[in-house]
Write a protein that holds these residues in place. Structure first.
Motif, PDB file in Angstrom:
ATOM      1  N   ALA A  51       0.841  -1.201   0.000  1.00 16.75           N
ATOM      2  CA  ALA A  51       0.000   0.000   0.000  1.00 16.75           C
ATOM      3  C   ALA A  51       0.876   1.250   0.000  1.00 16.75           C
ATOM      4  O   ALA A  51       1.840   1.347   0.754  1.00 16.75           O
ATOM      5  N   TRP A  52       0.521   2.192  -0.861  1.00 16.88           N
ATOM      6  CA  TRP A  52       1.205   3.487  -0.931  1.00 16.88           C
ATOM      7  C   TRP A  52       0.119   4.541  -1.053  1.00 16.88           C
ATOM      8  O   TRP A  52      -0.561   4.621  -2.069  1.00 16.88           O
ATOM      9  N   ASN A  53      -0.046   5.311  -0.010  1.00 16.18           N
ATOM     10  CA  ASN A  53      -1.137   6.276   0.043  1.00 16.18           C
ATOM     11  C   ASN A  53      -0.679   7.648  -0.445  1.00 16.18           C
ATOM     12  O   ASN A  53       0.012   8.365   0.285  1.00 16.18           O
ATOM     13  N   PRO A  54      -1.063   8.058  -1.646  1.00 15.61           N
ATOM     14  CA  PRO A  54      -0.658   9.382  -2.129  1.00 15.61           C
ATOM     15  C   PRO A  54      -1.364  10.524  -1.398  1.00 15.61           C
ATOM     16  O   PRO A  54      -0.975  11.679  -1.538  1.00 15.61           O
ATOM     17  N   LEU A  55      -2.389  10.189  -0.602  1.00 11.92           N
ATOM     18  CA  LEU A  55      -3.148  11.208   0.131  1.00 11.92           C
ATOM     19  C   LEU A  55      -2.814  11.207   1.622  1.00 11.92           C
ATOM     20  O   LEU A  55      -3.548  11.792   2.418  1.00 11.92           O
ATOM     21  N   ALA A  56      -1.716  10.580   2.004  1.00  9.85           N
ATOM     22  CA  ALA A  56      -1.378  10.454   3.425  1.00  9.85           C
ATOM     23  C   ALA A  56      -1.063  11.808   4.047  1.00  9.85           C
ATOM     24  O   ALA A  56      -0.401  12.651   3.438  1.00  9.85           O
ATOM     25  N   VAL A  57      -1.509  11.994   5.284  1.00 16.50           N
ATOM     26  CA  VAL A  57      -1.207  13.233   5.998  1.00 16.50           C
ATOM     27  C   VAL A  57       0.262  13.265   6.413  1.00 16.50           C
ATOM     28  O   VAL A  57       0.883  14.333   6.443  1.00 16.50           O
ATOM     29  N   ASN A  58       0.824  12.091   6.729  1.00 16.16           N
ATOM     30  CA  ASN A  58       2.246  12.015   7.101  1.00 16.16           C
ATOM     31  C   ASN A  58       3.077  11.890   5.822  1.00 16.16           C
ATOM     32  O   ASN A  58       3.659  10.846   5.518  1.00 16.16           O
ATOM     33  N   TYR A  59       3.123  12.981   5.097  1.00 15.58           N
ATOM     34  CA  TYR A  59       3.677  13.048   3.741  1.00 15.58           C
ATOM     35  C   TYR A  59       5.105  12.513   3.655  1.00 15.58           C
ATOM     36  O   TYR A  59       5.405  11.621   2.851  1.00 15.58           O
ATOM     37  N   GLU A  60       5.989  13.044   4.474  1.00 17.78           N
ATOM     38  CA  GLU A  60       7.394  12.646   4.396  1.00 17.78           C
ATOM     39  C   GLU A  60       7.570  11.174   4.750  1.00 17.78           C
ATOM     40  O   GLU A  60       8.312  10.445   4.081  1.00 17.78           O
ATOM     41  N   GLN A  61       6.897  10.727   5.783  1.00 15.84           N
ATOM     42  CA  GLN A  61       6.999   9.329   6.200  1.00 15.84           C
ATOM     43  C   GLN A  61       6.522   8.397   5.092  1.00 15.84           C
ATOM     44  O   GLN A  61       7.125   7.343   4.846  1.00 15.84           O
ATOM     45  N   GLU A  62       5.447   8.772   4.412  1.00 18.05           N
ATOM     46  CA  GLU A  62       4.895   7.913   3.359  1.00 18.05           C
ATOM     47  C   GLU A  62       5.851   7.815   2.170  1.00 18.05           C
ATOM     48  O   GLU A  62       6.047   6.728   1.605  1.00 18.05           O
ATOM     49  N   LEU A  63       6.470   8.928   1.777  1.00 18.73           N
ATOM     50  CA  LEU A  63       7.414   8.881   0.659  1.00 18.73           C
ATOM     51  C   LEU A  63       8.658   8.070   1.017  1.00 18.73           C
ATOM     52  O   LEU A  63       9.201   7.341   0.176  1.00 18.73           O
ATOM     53  N   ARG A  64       9.101   8.176   2.244  1.00 23.51           N
ATOM     54  CA  ARG A  64      10.270   7.390   2.665  1.00 23.51           C
ATOM     55  C   ARG A  64       9.932   5.896   2.702  1.00 23.51           C
ATOM     56  O   ARG A  64      10.748   5.062   2.296  1.00 23.51           O
ATOM     57  N   ALA A  65       8.730   5.561   3.176  1.00 24.75           N
ATOM     58  CA  ALA A  65       8.323   4.155   3.231  1.00 24.75           C
ATOM     59  C   ALA A  65       8.200   3.575   1.824  1.00 24.75           C
ATOM     60  O   ALA A  65       8.607   2.425   1.574  1.00 24.75           O
ATOM     61  N   ALA A  66       7.645   4.349   0.895  1.00 20.62           N
ATOM     62  CA  ALA A  66       7.540   3.882  -0.489  1.00 20.62           C
ATOM     63  C   ALA A  66       8.928   3.680  -1.088  1.00 20.62           C
ATOM     64  O   ALA A  66       9.177   2.697  -1.808  1.00 20.62           O
ATOM     65  N   THR A  67       9.838   4.589  -0.786  1.00 20.64           N
ATOM     66  CA  THR A  67      11.209   4.462  -1.288  1.00 20.64           C
ATOM     67  C   THR A  67      11.887   3.225  -0.706  1.00 20.64           C
ATOM     68  O   THR A  67      12.641   2.530  -1.398  1.00 20.64           O
ATOM     69  N   ASP A  68      11.620   2.925   0.560  1.00 24.76           N
ATOM     70  CA  ASP A  68      12.146   1.694   1.164  1.00 24.76           C
ATOM     71  C   ASP A  68      11.707   0.474   0.355  1.00 24.76           C
ATOM     72  O   ASP A  68      12.518  -0.404   0.029  1.00 24.76           O
ATOM     73  N   ALA A  69      10.405   0.418   0.055  1.00 28.21           N
ATOM     74  CA  ALA A  69       9.870  -0.736  -0.676  1.00 28.21           C
ATOM     75  C   ALA A  69      10.445  -0.814  -2.085  1.00 28.21           C
ATOM     76  O   ALA A  69      10.752  -1.907  -2.587  1.00 28.21           O
ATOM     77  N   ILE A  70      10.606   0.339  -2.732  1.00 26.43           N
ATOM     78  CA  ILE A  70      11.149   0.355  -4.096  1.00 26.43           C
ATOM     79  C   ILE A  70      12.594  -0.131  -4.106  1.00 26.43           C
ATOM     80  O   ILE A  70      12.974  -1.005  -4.901  1.00 26.43           O
ATOM     81  N   THR A  71      13.408   0.431  -3.234  1.00 21.99           N
ATOM     82  CA  THR A  71      14.827   0.060  -3.235  1.00 21.99           C
ATOM     83  C   THR A  71      15.026  -1.398  -2.834  1.00 21.99           C
ATOM     84  O   THR A  71      15.871  -2.097  -3.403  1.00 21.99           O
ATOM     85  N   GLU A  72      14.248  -1.876  -1.866  1.00 21.61           N
ATOM     86  CA  GLU A  72      14.374  -3.277  -1.454  1.00 21.61           C
ATOM     87  C   GLU A  72      14.014  -4.216  -2.600  1.00 21.61           C
ATOM     88  O   GLU A  72      14.668  -5.242  -2.810  1.00 21.61           O
ATOM     89  N   SER A  73      12.958  -3.861  -3.354  1.00 22.07           N
ATOM     90  CA  SER A  73      12.561  -4.731  -4.465  1.00 22.07           C
ATOM     91  C   SER A  73      13.589  -4.701  -5.585  1.00 22.07           C
ATOM     92  O   SER A  73      13.872  -5.727  -6.212  1.00 22.07           O
ATOM     93  N   PHE A  74      14.177  -3.534  -5.852  1.00 22.57           N
ATOM     94  CA  PHE A  74      15.188  -3.443  -6.908  1.00 22.57           C
ATOM     95  C   PHE A  74      16.479  -4.157  -6.503  1.00 22.57           C
ATOM     96  O   PHE A  74      17.159  -4.759  -7.336  1.00 22.57           O
ATOM     97  N   GLU A  75      16.824  -4.075  -5.233  1.00 22.18           N
ATOM     98  CA  GLU A  75      18.059  -4.698  -4.772  1.00 22.18           C
ATOM     99  C   GLU A  75      17.973  -6.221  -4.750  1.00 22.18           C
ATOM    100  O   GLU A  75      18.996  -6.911  -4.749  1.00 22.18           O
ATOM    101  N   SER A  76      16.728  -6.741  -4.754  1.00 26.94           N
ATOM    102  CA  SER A  76      16.554  -8.190  -4.660  1.00 26.94           C
ATOM    103  C   SER A  76      16.726  -8.902  -5.994  1.00 26.94           C
ATOM    104  O   SER A  76      16.745 -10.130  -6.042  1.00 26.94           O
ATOM    105  N   VAL A  77      16.829  -8.133  -7.083  1.00 28.29           N
ATOM    106  CA  VAL A  77      16.945  -8.757  -8.400  1.00 28.29           C
ATOM    107  C   VAL A  77      17.710  -7.828  -9.329  1.00 28.29           C
ATOM    108  O   VAL A  77      17.624  -6.607  -9.219  1.00 28.29           O
ATOM    109  N   SER A  78      18.457  -8.383 -10.237  1.00 28.87           N
ATOM    110  CA  SER A  78      19.170  -7.587 -11.234  1.00 28.87           C
ATOM    111  C   SER A  78      18.223  -7.248 -12.365  1.00 28.87           C
ATOM    112  O   SER A  78      17.333  -8.032 -12.700  1.00 28.87           O
ATOM    113  N   PRO A  79      18.382  -6.079 -12.988  1.00 30.40           N
ATOM    114  CA  PRO A  79      17.501  -5.686 -14.087  1.00 30.40           C
ATOM    115  C   PRO A  79      17.679  -6.595 -15.291  1.00 30.40           C
ATOM    116  O   PRO A  79      18.722  -7.182 -15.482  1.00 30.40           O
TER     117      PRO A  79
END
Length: 308
Positions: A280-308
């Motif tokens: 889940a990634w809420n673009p309407l979250a009130v905790n704006y900075e926290q939500e963008l950091r959490a989404a970035t965590d998920a993105i980087t973890e998924s990219f690091e788990s596999v080579s392009p």
């Protein structure tokens, strides 16, 4: 009756009357109307915009959200009490999404003196030239194809500047305070942007899989590609889903981002069919900075788990 008892009776009557008068006075004082709140009453369409406004307004304004967190702009239906409260606003920081234009028109009909400020003024939009519409007493905020510009912290800075400008216009006595708090918010957004940029730089050009294409500005800011599951606002057909699954496998995509406003079961079923993990990634979250950091965590973890 003796003079002594008559005097005592008169004293008792006088004391009772005085006590009653004191009680009545105390009651009147307790029921006295409080002085009016000197703060501005401001509304913002969605939680992240309201949070920017609170950071800038501080103690000088009461900021409320038209569409509460957890609600979809496309299905939100306010109660009559909520419409009445909205119509009492001195200022409204508007974003034309979902049913918002109709709600704004109702409020403006009740309170034609409410100042409406278009928060996308001067923001570079992905579907055209920089937004140049002004502010007005009338309910005519320009609608755009993709309004999610706040998901790019640099574009969010312009949104915040528009809010500070609006507050200063209706409350010039505190304009210096608004400018000072805007500067602090800009520093936070710059720090957020620098952090996300550093973390996502190694994955430039990679693809993020999303159910609804609400993350275009984030992808644009950090050189990512957005691949939506929806096709023209509708779920994919079996054939389209098959083609999408092939692309997901070939690009090593591991995560499907979805908005928490949608049915989680649908996201989970699609993720299973595509062989990915739903996040889940809420673009309407009130905790704006926290939500963008959490989404970035998920993105980087998924990219690091596999080579392009």
């Amino acid at each position: 009756m003796s003079r002594r008892w008559l005097s005592l009776g008169m004293l008792a009557t006088t004391a009772f009357s005085a006590s009653g008068a004191l009680l009545m006075t105390a009651g009147c004082e307790a029921e006295a109307v409080s002085p009016p709140d000197p703060r501005i009453v401001a509304f913002a369409t969605i939680p992240p915009i309201a949070e920017f406004a609170r950071s800038i307004a501080g103690e000088f304004a009461e900021v409320e959200t038209l569409i509460p967190e957890g609600q979809s702009p496309h299905t939100f239906a306010p109660t009559p009490r909520e419409i009445t409260r909205f119509s009492q606003a001195d200022a409204y920081f508007a974003l034309a999404v979902g049913h918002e234009p109709a709600l704004r028109a109702k409020a403006a009909a009740i309170n034609p003196h409410m100042r409406v400020f278009d928060v996308l003024i001067g923001v570079s939009l992905l579907d055209g030239e920089p937004h140049s519409h002004g502010h007005t007493h009338a309910p005519d905020v320009l609608e755009v194809g993709d309004p999610h510009a706040w998901l790019d912290p640099q574009r969010a800075k312009q949104i915040a500047a528009n809010i500070a400008s609006g507050l200063s216009e209706i409350d010039p006595a505190h304009a210096a305070d608004y400018r000072r708090k805007l500067a602090r918010l800009h520093e936070r957004l710059d720090a957020l942007d620098a952090d996300l940029r550093e973390r996502l730089r190694p994955f430039a050009g990679r693809t993020i899989l999303v159910f609804h294409p609400a993350y275009s500005y984030f992808a644009d800011a950090y050189d990512l590609r957005q691949l939506p599951v929806e096709v023209e606002g509708k779920p994919p057909t079996a054939r389209q889903l098959g083609a999408l699954a092939s692309r997901v496998r070939s690009e090593g995509i591991r995560v499907l981002f979805y908005r928490p406003q949608m049915d989680e079961r649908i996201a989970s079923t699609l993720a299973t069919q595509l062989g990915v993990r739903p996040v889940a990634w809420n673009p309407l979250a009130v905790n704006y900075e926290q939500e963008l950091r959490a989404a970035t965590d998920a993105i980087t973890e998924s990219f690091e788990s596999v080579s392009p």
